[in-house]
Motif scaffolding. Structure first.
Motif, mmCIF file in Angstrom:
data_model
loop_
_atom_site.group_PDB
_atom_site.id
_atom_site.type_symbol
_atom_site.label_atom_id
_atom_site.label_comp_id
_atom_site.label_asym_id
_atom_site.label_seq_id
_atom_site.Cartn_x
_atom_site.Cartn_y
_atom_site.Cartn_z
ATOM 1 N N ARG A 21 20.677 36.177 12.970
ATOM 2 C CA ARG A 21 19.622 35.440 13.662
ATOM 3 C C ARG A 21 19.088 34.365 12.731
ATOM 4 O O ARG A 21 19.050 34.539 11.514
ATOM 5 N N VAL A 22 18.659 33.271 13.337
ATOM 6 C CA VAL A 22 17.957 32.235 12.583
ATOM 7 C C VAL A 22 16.472 32.575 12.632
ATOM 8 O O VAL A 22 15.888 32.662 13.714
ATOM 9 N N ILE A 23 15.869 32.801 11.476
ATOM 10 C CA ILE A 23 14.463 33.199 11.404
ATOM 11 C C ILE A 23 13.728 32.201 10.520
ATOM 12 O O ILE A 23 14.145 31.942 9.381
ATOM 13 N N ASP A 24 12.652 31.616 11.060
ATOM 14 C CA ASP A 24 11.895 30.689 10.226
ATOM 15 C C ASP A 24 10.482 31.171 9.925
ATOM 16 O O ASP A 24 9.773 30.563 9.133
ATOM 17 N N HIS A 25 10.061 32.277 10.558
ATOM 18 C CA HIS A 25 8.791 32.887 10.166
ATOM 19 C C HIS A 25 8.725 34.318 10.708
ATOM 20 O O HIS A 25 9.544 34.716 11.535
ATOM 21 N N GLY A 29 12.492 33.184 15.447
ATOM 22 C CA GLY A 29 13.273 31.975 15.242
ATOM 23 C C GLY A 29 12.525 30.730 15.681
ATOM 24 O O GLY A 29 11.422 30.813 16.259
ATOM 25 N N PRO A 30 13.079 29.552 15.449
ATOM 26 C CA PRO A 30 12.419 28.298 15.827
ATOM 27 C C PRO A 30 12.094 28.246 17.321
ATOM 28 O O PRO A 30 12.948 28.494 18.170
ATOM 29 N N GLU A 65 10.462 30.285 19.124
ATOM 30 C CA GLU A 65 10.334 31.579 19.808
ATOM 31 C C GLU A 65 8.916 32.123 19.719
ATOM 32 O O GLU A 65 8.190 31.855 18.759
#
Length: 242
Positions: A149-153, A230-231, A233
């Motif tokens: 998964r792409v996770i940014d926070h 993710g971005p 979300e």
């Protein structure tokens, strides 16, 4: 068979046996041929027994909080709810709360027929180091996600469910990790066995997997929930028809 209600009062542990404040509730005393005694012992933060040993050993079952146990010559071990400690006959040891958290455990002991008492020693740290680690790191969960998964926070929420409330069958749009702070809940992934979560327990709710139960018990439940996001979300929960 005899059902005895839990006593409403506890007795302060004697100063010659404990450093700090601790309270003992007698749950079972020897009767007839039985020589088994069961006590519930609650330690305030920082309280711990002196070094001592039991003629026939002892079993400790941790029910709440966190603490330490140590046998003479060995390292101090962190103990938490659900842990069971078996102390050998004649083994010098101590047990008690951490400096910042209380500890409650059951103490189960067989008393010798000849009346030999528990032998008390020095307070912990008197004459020899207690070897309690200043920093303890315990791995509670190592969970791989089923797909990258792409996770940014990451969002962290404290969630409280009232006593006996049942959120019902539900799914999350992303993975959720959590740790129980207070109270307890019945947890079940749909189609898998249920379990009871208590303070200190951690759990993982997979993305888009049906969660059959997260039912608060009579004491309610409060937990921290961690949502890797993710971005663009927003973490969400969808309640399903059972």
């Amino acid at each position: 068979m005899h059902v005895r209600p839990v006593p409403a009062t506890s007795t302060a542990a004697p100063a010659e046996a404990v450093t700090g404040s601790a309270w003992i509730t007698s749950l079972a005393v020897p009767e007839g041929p039985s020589r088994t005694r069961v006590d519930r012992v609650h330690f305030a933060p920082g309280a711990r027994t002196h070094w001592h040993r039991h003629p026939l050993g002892q079993v400790l079952v941790v029910t709440e909080g966190t603490g330490y146990v140590q046998r003479r010559g060995g390292p101090a071990r962190l103990i938490r709810p659900g842990d069971t400690v078996r102390v050998a006959a004649g083994e010098w040891h101590w047990h008690g709360a951490t400096d910042t958290t209380p500890l409650t455990h059951l103490a189960i002991e067989e008393l010798p027929a000849d009346g030999t008492p528990t032998e008390l020693g020095d307070p912990v740290g008197a004459g020899e180091p207690a070897a309690v680690p200043a920093v303890t790191r315990t791995l509670l969960l190592d969970q791989r996600l089923p797909a990258p998964r792409v996770i940014d926070h990451v969002e962290v929420r404290r969630i409280t469910i009232a006593p006996d409330e049942q959120p019902g069958l539900h799914v999350h749009n992303g993975p959720v990790f959590g740790s129980i702070e207070t109270g307890s809940a019945v947890y079940q992934v749909d189609g898998e066995p249920e379990s009871v979560l208590t303070p200190g327990d951690v759990f993982y709710e997979p993305e888009s997997i049906r969660i059959a139960r997260f039912d608060a018990q009579g004491d309610g439940v409060t937990f921290l929930a961690y949502f890797p996001v993710g971005p663009g979300e927003t973490p969400s929960l969808t309640v399903l028809d059972s």
